[in-house]
Design an enzyme around this catalytic site. Structure first.
Site, PDB file in Angstrom:
ATOM      1  N   THR A 172       7.182  -7.702   4.975  1.00 33.80           N
ATOM      2  CA  THR A 172       6.291  -7.355   3.869  1.00 33.80           C
ATOM      3  C   THR A 172       6.611  -5.992   3.280  1.00 33.80           C
ATOM      4  O   THR A 172       6.610  -4.991   3.976  1.00 33.80           O
ATOM      5  CB  THR A 172       4.834  -7.387   4.371  1.00 33.80           C
ATOM      6  OG1 THR A 172       4.619  -8.646   4.980  1.00 33.80           O
ATOM      7  CG2 THR A 172       3.859  -7.171   3.232  1.00 33.80           C
ATOM      8  N   GLY A 202       4.210  -3.044   7.659  1.00 30.53           N
ATOM      9  CA  GLY A 202       4.341  -2.074   8.744  1.00 30.53           C
ATOM     10  C   GLY A 202       5.273  -0.917   8.440  1.00 30.53           C
ATOM     11  O   GLY A 202       5.458  -0.035   9.265  1.00 30.53           O
ATOM     12  N   GLN A 203       5.894  -0.937   7.256  1.00 33.16           N
ATOM     13  CA  GLN A 203       6.924   0.068   7.052  1.00 33.16           C
ATOM     14  C   GLN A 203       6.343   1.475   6.946  1.00 33.16           C
ATOM     15  O   GLN A 203       5.230   1.675   6.469  1.00 33.16           O
ATOM     16  CB  GLN A 203       7.851  -0.272   5.884  1.00 33.16           C
ATOM     17  CG  GLN A 203       7.237  -0.394   4.530  1.00 33.16           C
ATOM     18  CD  GLN A 203       6.496  -1.686   4.327  1.00 33.16           C
ATOM     19  OE1 GLN A 203       5.456  -1.858   4.910  1.00 33.16           O
ATOM     20  NE2 GLN A 203       7.001  -2.541   3.489  1.00 33.16           N
ATOM     21  N   THR A 204       7.142   2.412   7.422  1.00 36.56           N
ATOM     22  CA  THR A 204       6.666   3.781   7.588  1.00 36.56           C
ATOM     23  C   THR A 204       6.071   4.361   6.321  1.00 36.56           C
ATOM     24  O   THR A 204       5.050   5.032   6.366  1.00 36.56           O
ATOM     25  CB  THR A 204       7.834   4.688   8.047  1.00 36.56           C
ATOM     26  OG1 THR A 204       8.711   3.872   8.798  1.00 36.56           O
ATOM     27  CG2 THR A 204       7.358   5.831   8.882  1.00 36.56           C
ATOM     28  N   MET A 215       4.396   3.031   4.030  1.00 29.99           N
ATOM     29  CA  MET A 215       3.036   2.558   3.765  1.00 29.99           C
ATOM     30  C   MET A 215       2.013   3.246   4.667  1.00 29.99           C
ATOM     31  O   MET A 215       0.847   3.355   4.328  1.00 29.99           O
ATOM     32  CB  MET A 215       2.951   1.049   4.002  1.00 29.99           C
ATOM     33  CG  MET A 215       3.513   0.202   2.894  1.00 29.99           C
ATOM     34  SD  MET A 215       2.729   0.537   1.315  1.00 29.99           S
ATOM     35  CE  MET A 215       1.076  -0.071   1.613  1.00 29.99           C
TER      36      MET A 215
END
Ligand code: G3D
Ligand code: MG
Length: 203
Positions: free
Chosen positions: A41, A67-69, A71
């Site tokens: 995502t 989950g990306q940093t 965000m």
């Protein structure tokens, strides 16, 4: 997302968990009862569910914020208006259980999420040898970590749909309906998207 119910007040639920836990699969299966191929995502997915509680209609919006940093920096903004957290665990991945436990503990330290109810979903129960819900409750020390907040842990499979309806029902029971003066769902989603886009380009 349809227009129906768009003027209802919004109760926001955050869908969290490590990458690959099954959050996006789960959200689509819950909403559309079908499987879609997911890609990691980027940005977020949001789905709306109509709920009636104590004679009040409202929209439960479930946010899968990825989950990306990059965000993560925006999570406090999400946390502020969140009525409950759903934390998805990949029960088939014992190697990442400790990492998932740390991530959950970290989430629960958020000041904005203090006292908010929590659902822990032990996903991928269709996989042989996956951790049972009891194993997760014990190894994650959930009784201690959750303290006074309302919580439950439930087995499920986002692939087969097992446990998802039950989970949604239990989440509905656990939360307080939003007040009539809460922003309506359409405005709230639009404003949040604009805010994130704005912050992302100004990074
Ligand atoms: P995420 O959004 O939490 O990052 P995804 O996770 O929904 O993208 O899912 C990650 C992978 O796990 C996907 O596989 C997806 O099909 C799989 N998955 C999700 N839920 C289940 C489940 O309940 N059972 C099984 N067996 N697999 C599941 P791919 O291969 O597409 O990466
Ligand atoms: Mg995803």
């Amino acid at each position: 997302m349809g227009q129906r119910g768009s003027t209802q007040p919004e109760a926001r639920v955050l869908l969290l968990g490590l990458d690959n836990a099954g959050k996006s699969t789960l959200l689509y299966k819950m909403k559309h009862n079908r499987l879609v191929g997911t890609v990691p995502t980027i940005g977020f997915n949001v789905e709306m569910f109509d709920v009636k509680k104590k004679k009040k209609n409202f929209a439960l919006t479930v946010w899968d914020v990825g989950g990306q940093t990059e965000m993560r920096r925006h999570w406090p903004t999400f946390h502020q208006d969140t009525v409950a957290v759903v934390f998805v665990v990949d029960a088939a991945d014992r190697d990442r259980a400790a990492e998932a436990k740390r991530e959950l503990e970290n989430t629960l330290t958020s000041e904005q999420l203090r006292g908010r109810p929590l659902a822990v979903l032990a996903n991928k129960q269709d996989v042989d040898g996956s951790m049972t819900v009891t194993e997760i409750i014990d190894s994650f020390h959930l009784r201690k970590t959750c303290g006074d907040r309302d919580w439950f842990a439930q087995p499920c499979s986002a692939s087969t749909g097992f446990g998802l309806e039950e989970a949604l029902k239990r989440i509905g029971h656990m939360i307080k309906p939003p007040t009539e003066s809460a922003p309506n769902v359409k405005e709230n989603i639009r404003d949040t998207m604009n805010y994130i886009k704005f912050k992302s380009v100004r990074r």
